[in-house]
Design an enzyme around this catalytic site. Structure first.
Site, short mmCIF file in Angstrom:
data_model
loop_
_atom_site.label_atom_id
_atom_site.label_comp_id
_atom_site.label_asym_id
_atom_site.label_seq_id
_atom_site.Cartn_x
_atom_site.Cartn_y
_atom_site.Cartn_z
N HIS A 62 -19.83 -42.47 10.45
CA HIS A 62 -19.15 -42.90 9.20
C HIS A 62 -19.13 -44.52 8.95
CE1 HIS A 62 -15.47 -44.14 11.54
NE2 HIS A 62 -15.71 -43.03 12.17
N ASP A 83 -16.71 -45.87 6.95
CA ASP A 83 -15.07 -46.31 6.62
C ASP A 83 -14.62 -46.64 8.15
OD1 ASP A 83 -15.36 -43.59 7.37
OD2 ASP A 83 -13.34 -43.24 6.48
N ASP A 132 -15.58 -48.30 16.33
CA ASP A 132 -15.10 -46.99 15.69
C ASP A 132 -15.47 -47.20 14.13
OD1 ASP A 132 -14.44 -44.49 14.87
OD2 ASP A 132 -12.43 -44.73 15.17
N GLU A 164 -14.29 -40.46 6.63
CA GLU A 164 -14.01 -39.76 7.87
C GLU A 164 -12.52 -40.36 8.19
OE1 GLU A 164 -13.87 -38.96 12.11
OE2 GLU A 164 -13.47 -40.95 11.22
N GLU A 165 -12.15 -41.37 7.97
CA GLU A 165 -10.62 -41.92 8.59
C GLU A 165 -9.62 -41.47 7.68
OE1 GLU A 165 -10.58 -42.75 11.46
OE2 GLU A 165 -12.13 -44.17 12.11
N GLU A 201 -19.45 -40.98 17.47
CA GLU A 201 -17.96 -41.42 17.85
C GLU A 201 -17.66 -42.06 19.34
OE1 GLU A 201 -15.11 -41.24 16.20
OE2 GLU A 201 -15.93 -40.15 14.51
N HIS A 221 -8.82 -48.27 16.50
CA HIS A 221 -7.63 -48.21 15.52
C HIS A 221 -6.57 -49.30 15.95
CE1 HIS A 221 -8.44 -43.82 13.91
NE2 HIS A 221 -9.45 -44.58 14.26
#
Length: 376
Positions: free
Chosen positions: A66, A68, A99, A133-134, A162, A348
């Site tokens: 992903h 995003d 990520d 995805e997020e 991931e 994150h």
């Protein structure tokens, strides 16, 4: 600066907070087309999705990622601008470094190197990227999988980038994920004065026995390498804020992370039956985030175990822990799915980062996986 490091920095500099892509996929498609891939842009709603393929026929190996990222939070909390990639003491900092823009860049470099070395490889090598995805993950891989079903597109193996490693690159191989099911329970009562409880119905008191039974229940003992199914209450709200008013309504949010022993309809039926036994006046809304998936022993898992062992210097731990990933939408297509990526300690978080040495090793790791699966 190495190719993978340069591309990762370029992607980090694009502030692609979900569902924005900020031009990441266009830049990647340009490179993959130059390498001989056919590229299809699937814009669904406000979401960008990229499907790039090289070769034809089976087996079909998909590199899933992903573009995003989650919001960075207060920028003043970061040591440097989250969208201005910086290298300090051998570590690359920036939102998405781990990520998963680092993995996406490594996918691209590995794919370019692989098709240059093996232009007539067997089967199909594909790259699938989404910018959803997020977030809600509605118009991303979930919708793309529906398109694939309509087309009859099959997938044999899927490697998701991931950030799965825990302490060193390749020390963990993700072979499955638990399912995720969320519920919002609203219990109705009758508002009143706390001094006159006989004139009211307190929804907190009414719901308490049912909630106690829910959280005390042992749903299963686990499954294969899965930890047991878990139900967690995440939010409870009732009342007006005044301590002399019995609330008229209670709202409870909860989430289940569940093993392949269960599916969402069965869990929903079990919880509904429990609430009905307590004779509550309630409504219940469900949100199904994804069913569990598990990749048993087979070629993909054995090849990945072998390759990760070579790169990490020891056999990887094989795990089904963690949250959810987009592999949950690919697995129902009949694909064997694994997750392999960098260390996840900072994902994150403020000052998200990845070790430069790990990032520079990733393309070789992915290329080795591809070669052992598609070169006979």
């Amino acid at each position: 600066m190495s190719d993978v490091l340069e591309l990762t920095c370029d992607l980090i500099a694009r502030a692609s907070v979900t569902p924005a892509d900020a031009g990441c996929q266009a830049a990647i498609a340009q490179r993959l087309r130059a390498a001989g891939f056919g590229c299809e842009h699937l814009r669904l709603g406000e979401v960008e999705n990229l499907w790039a393929t090289h070769g034809s026929g089976a087996p079909v190996l998909v590199l899933l990622g992903h573009t995003d990222v989650v919001p960075p939070g207060p920028r003043e909390a970061w040591t440097s601008d989250p969208f201005d990639p910086q290298i300090r003491d051998g570590v690359l900092y920036g939102r998405g470094a781990a990520d998963m823009k680092g993995s996406v860049a490594a996918f691209v470099v590995a794919a370019e190197q692989f098709v240059a070395a093996h232009p007539t490889h067997s089967g199909t090598l594909a790259v699938l990227l989404t910018s959803d995805e997020e977030g809600d993950a509605i118009d991303g891989v979930r919708r793309v999988a529906e398109v694939f079903r309509e087309r009859g597109q099959t997938i044999d193996w899927c490697i998701t980038g991931e950030p799965s490693s825990t302490e060193r690159l390749g020390d963990l191989l993700r072979v499955g994920r638990r399912g995720s099911l969320s519920g919002t329970l609203t219990v109705k009562g009758v508002q009143g004065h706390v001094a006159y409880p006989h004139k009211a119905r307190n929804p907190i008191h009414l719901a308490a026995p049912a909630l106690a039974e829910l959280v005390a229940r042992q749903w299963d003992d686990g499954f294969e390498s899965f930890p047991p199914t878990s139900l967690q209450l995440s939010n409870i709200h009732a009342g007006t804020g005044a301590n002399n008013v019995i609330p008229g309504e209670l709202q409870v949010a909860f989430n289940l992370r569940y093993t392949p022993h269960w599916d969402a309809p069965r869990l929903e039926a079990e919880i509904t039956a429990l609430l009905d036994r307590h004779a509550l006046d309630y409504t219940l809304r469900w949100h199904r985030s994804g069913e569990p998936f598990y990749t048993p022993e087979g070629r993909l898992r054995s090849v990945a175990r072998e390759v990760l062992g070579e790169f990490a210097g020891a056999p990887p731990e094989e795990s089904t822990g963690g949250g959810t990933s987009d592999a949950r939408f690919i697995a129902p297509l009949g694909a064997q799915c694994i997750e392999v990526g960098p260390v996840n300690a900072s994902i994150h978080q403020v000052d998200e980062h990845v070790r430069v040495a790990d990032l520079q090793a990733l393309p070789a790791l992915y290329r080795t996986l591809i070669e052992r699966l598609l070169v006979e």
